[in-house]
Design a protein around this motif. Structure first.
Motif, short mmCIF file in Angstrom:
data_model
loop_
_atom_site.label_atom_id
_atom_site.label_comp_id
_atom_site.label_asym_id
_atom_site.label_seq_id
_atom_site.Cartn_x
_atom_site.Cartn_y
_atom_site.Cartn_z
N VAL A 193 0.84 -1.19 0.00
CA VAL A 193 0.00 0.00 0.00
C VAL A 193 0.88 1.24 0.00
O VAL A 193 1.68 1.45 0.91
CB VAL A 193 -0.94 0.01 1.21
N SER A 194 0.72 2.04 -1.04
CA SER A 194 1.45 3.30 -1.13
C SER A 194 0.59 4.41 -0.53
O SER A 194 -0.64 4.38 -0.65
CB SER A 194 1.76 3.61 -2.60
N PRO A 195 1.18 5.39 0.15
CA PRO A 195 0.37 6.41 0.83
C PRO A 195 -0.42 7.28 -0.13
O PRO A 195 0.02 7.57 -1.25
CB PRO A 195 1.41 7.23 1.59
N THR A 196 -1.58 7.68 0.30
CA THR A 196 -2.43 8.63 -0.43
C THR A 196 -2.89 9.69 0.56
O THR A 196 -2.71 9.54 1.77
CB THR A 196 -3.65 7.94 -1.06
N ALA A 197 -3.48 10.75 0.03
CA ALA A 197 -4.00 11.80 0.91
C ALA A 197 -5.05 12.61 0.18
O ALA A 197 -4.87 12.94 -0.99
CB ALA A 197 -2.88 12.72 1.39
N PRO A 198 -6.17 12.92 0.85
CA PRO A 198 -7.13 13.85 0.26
C PRO A 198 -6.62 15.28 0.46
O PRO A 198 -6.42 15.72 1.59
CB PRO A 198 -8.41 13.59 1.05
N MET A 199 -6.37 15.98 -0.62
CA MET A 199 -5.89 17.36 -0.53
C MET A 199 -7.07 18.30 -0.73
O MET A 199 -7.77 18.21 -1.74
CB MET A 199 -4.82 17.63 -1.58
#
Length: 209
Positions: free
Chosen positions: A163-169
């Motif tokens: 799992v590669s990191p994600t983020a809601p911007m």
């Protein structure tokens, strides 16, 4: 998709009178993109339980097709206030259809996915409705994939899913992770590397409805 949905629900509570009527500009051909769409709706319903999916479209993952199907959908029923795209081309195609119909962006939220290039930054800077990007950090994805490939080549064990990191911007939060001089962007590795990826995916292909 899920995390962006949660943020979209919060935004709708504060800015859209707690109403969430969604047009999903999706790509049903690929399980990964279907999962993004399902995750988005799951996330938004944590904040707005009666959020509705008004249109579930096949935008083909490209802007021309997304514009075409979104235009047709809005001509049939334009009672929506959130556009979600499974990639940036999809969300931008949906927004273009909305603007082409001469509609105001005052009570609209557009949510994109990916962060593949400059288009989403320009949209977040210049389009009043484009407020959330589900950032997947392609530079980090590429690094993670090559790192895993090297481990496989060297005979090391790797997990089934990495799992590669994600983020809601939200809003100008994109500038936390990228520098942009108007023509090129560069990733802020320290900020992206500080993100903690979940131990496992929120959903996998086995969870498809």
């Amino acid at each position: 998709g899920y995390d962006a949905g949660v943020e979209a629900g919060k935004y709708a509570k504060e800015n859209l009178d707690g109403v969430a009527k969604v047009m999903n500009v999706g790509l049903p051909l690929l399980s990964a993109t279907v999962l993004r769409s399902e995750g988005f709706m799951d996330g938004i319903r944590t904040e707005i339980p009666d959020a509705t999916l008004v249109h579930d479209l096949d935008g083909g993952g490209n802007p021309d097709r997304s514009l075409e199907v979104s235009t047709a959908a809005l001509a049939q029923n334009d009672d929506i206030n959130i556009i979600y795209g499974i990639n940036d081309s999809s969300s931008l195609g949906g927004l273009q259809a909305w603007k082409a119909a001469g509609k105001s962006q005052d009570d609209l939220l557009v949510v994109g996915t990916g962060g593949e290039g400059l288009a989403f930054i320009n949209a977040m800077e210049n389009e009043p409705s484009y407020r959330i990007e589900a950032a997947m950090f392609p530079e980090k994805n590429g690094y993670t994939a090559i790192e895993a490939a090297i481990k496989v080549f060297n005979g090391e064990e790797v997990p089934e899913h990495i799992v590669s990191p994600t983020a809601p911007m939200v809003g100008d939060e994109w500038s936390t992770y990228y520098d942009y001089d108007g023509s090129t962007r560069s990733i802020k590795w320290d900020a992206v590397n500080a993100l903690v990826a979940p131990e496992k995916c929120t959903k996998t292909a086995a969870d498809l409805k």
